[in-house]
Write an enzyme that holds these catalytic residues in place. Structure first.
Site, PDB file in Angstrom:
ATOM      1  N   HIS A   9       0.843  -1.214   0.000  1.00 26.27           N
ATOM      2  CA  HIS A   9       0.000   0.000   0.000  1.00 26.27           C
ATOM      3  C   HIS A   9       0.875   1.260   0.000  1.00 26.27           C
ATOM      4  CE1 HIS A   9      -3.007  -2.702   2.287  1.00 26.27           C
ATOM      5  NE2 HIS A   9      -3.578  -2.447   1.134  1.00 26.27           N
ATOM      6  N   ARG A  34      -1.833  -6.085  -8.440  1.00 22.89           N
ATOM      7  CA  ARG A  34      -0.747  -6.979  -8.038  1.00 22.89           C
ATOM      8  C   ARG A  34      -0.476  -8.031  -9.099  1.00 22.89           C
ATOM      9  NH1 ARG A  34      -3.260  -7.450  -2.187  1.00 22.89           N
ATOM     10  NH2 ARG A  34      -5.009  -7.016  -3.551  1.00 22.89           N
ATOM     11  N   LYS A  39     -15.348  -8.342   4.962  1.00 23.20           N
ATOM     12  CA  LYS A  39     -14.003  -8.926   5.092  1.00 23.20           C
ATOM     13  C   LYS A  39     -13.651  -9.215   6.545  1.00 23.20           C
ATOM     14  CE  LYS A  39     -11.685  -7.448   0.896  1.00 23.20           C
ATOM     15  NZ  LYS A  39     -10.485  -6.824   0.329  1.00 23.20           N
ATOM     16  N   SER A  99      -2.443  -7.840   2.564  1.00 27.03           N
ATOM     17  CA  SER A  99      -2.780  -7.799   3.995  1.00 27.03           C
ATOM     18  C   SER A  99      -3.187  -9.196   4.466  1.00 27.03           C
ATOM     19  CB  SER A  99      -3.932  -6.827   4.244  1.00 27.03           C
ATOM     20  OG  SER A  99      -3.569  -5.521   3.888  1.00 27.03           O
TER      21      SER A  99
END
Ligand code: ADP
Length: 168
Positions: free
Chosen positions: A21, A97, A45, A135
């Site tokens: 990030h 990504r 999430k 993460s």
């Protein structure tokens, strides 16, 4: 005529903020005059860190990023295009990504284009050493007692280790 101030919005869950990030943020600030980092509630999430904790971690870490643009970290609970309008953002910044990110991001851009003609999405890629960081994996490694120092900052690593201990 003075040029219009370019405002970017980088939204995400940031649960917690990683070097991936921060890499994207350090690139985004080269493109805009003001960058709003929008921290989403992301209840689906089931975040490990509360919204306030995620915002506080990002404020501390993003505060260390230099450059011409100003940075502001804000929580948001609304529709992304509405939040973009609220903060006056002309650009939404997302990171890519791998090919696996593409499908979801592609759909999101298509939907956001239908919802608002005012905002465009741009994609940035992190440096190769930061590209694979997520993460989710950092949390998994911390939970299993692995070394997370290559993936996040010392303060965030410490917070993750403590939270993982509380939960086990
Ligand atoms: P979200 O729930 O919106 O996916 P994340 O915090 O996982 O929130 O990610 C926020 C944004 O940052 C997404 O655009 C994601 O693709 C991007 N991102 C996260 N990690 C990386 C990384 N290592 N390299 C590039 N982009 C990344």
């Amino acid at each position: 005529m003075s040029p219009r101030k370019l405002v970017g919005l980088y939204p995400g869950s940031f649960d917690p903020v990683t070097l991936g990030h921060l890499d994207i943020i350090s690139r985004a600030v080269k493109l805009v005059d003001h960058l709003v980092i929008g921290v989403a509630t992301s209840p689906a999430k089931a975040p490990l860190f509360s919204l306030d904790e995620r915002v506080a971690m990002l404020r501390a870490e993003a505060g260390r990023i230099g450059g011409r643009a100003t940075i502001e970290v804000r929580p948001f609970k609304t529709l992304l295009v509405n939040f973009a309008a609220e903060v006056g953002a002309q650009l939404i910044v997302r990171g890519l990504r791998a090919v696996s990110d593409f499908e979801y991001e592609f759909q999101m851009v298509a939907m956001n284009q239908r919802l608002s003609a005012e905002v465009e999405t741009v994609f940035l890629m992190a440096a190769p050493m930061h590209q694979a960081i997520s993460s989710r994996l950092v949390k998994e490694i911390a939970h299993l007692g692995g070394d997370i120092t290559p993936f996040t900052t010392p303060a965030v690593a410490q917070a993750l280790i403590e939270r993982s201990k509380e939960q086990s």
